[in-house]
Design an enzyme around this catalytic site. Sequence first.
Site, short mmCIF file in Angstrom:
data_model
loop_
_atom_site.label_atom_id
_atom_site.label_comp_id
_atom_site.label_asym_id
_atom_site.label_seq_id
_atom_site.Cartn_x
_atom_site.Cartn_y
_atom_site.Cartn_z
N SER A 106 1.03 -1.41 -0.04
CA SER A 106 -0.12 -0.32 -0.07
C SER A 106 0.66 1.29 0.00
O SER A 106 0.63 2.33 -0.38
CB SER A 106 -0.96 0.24 1.30
OG SER A 106 -0.70 0.12 2.16
N LYS B 251 0.49 4.72 6.99
CA LYS B 251 0.13 5.35 5.93
C LYS B 251 0.74 6.86 6.00
O LYS B 251 1.98 7.88 7.22
CB LYS B 251 -1.08 5.62 5.92
CG LYS B 251 -2.44 4.38 6.66
CD LYS B 251 -2.39 4.06 5.00
CE LYS B 251 -3.21 2.36 5.26
NZ LYS B 251 -2.34 1.21 3.83
#
Length: 140
Positions: free
Chosen positions: A60, A97
């Site tokens: 990701s 993230k």
Amino acid sequence: MPITLISPDESKSLFPFFKAPAACGFPSPAADYLEQKLSLDQLLIQHPAATFFALAQGSSMQDVGIFDKDILIVDRSLKPSNGDVVMCLLDGELCVKTLYRRGHSVELQSANPAYTPIILDDGQTLDVWGVVIHVVHSLR
């Protein structure tokens, strides 16, 4: 998701450091430029007591250069800024993230278009463990 924490060793390893830039096109006699010894922990870790290492998992964050099985160097002493890559616990799930604050809302973005951004709502809990300051990536 299990996470492997690695404590920095008290004894610092010193490696030869060639101060001249390494040309990626033509070979250079770099031995003529051996200036000093370099400690990678001194170079990469500013706050040893607040820094830990973690193993990245998944794809990701690939567009910011974090790949599966990379080693993340995370500094807990830094206050996360808008746009920082952070290691956090989101509703009990550990993740890495990019953090964005937009007014009163918080958004966590992946660095891979296959993943949608996470916009936190009032019922969610977010604990930022630290700011990812370096990534150790193997080419083999």
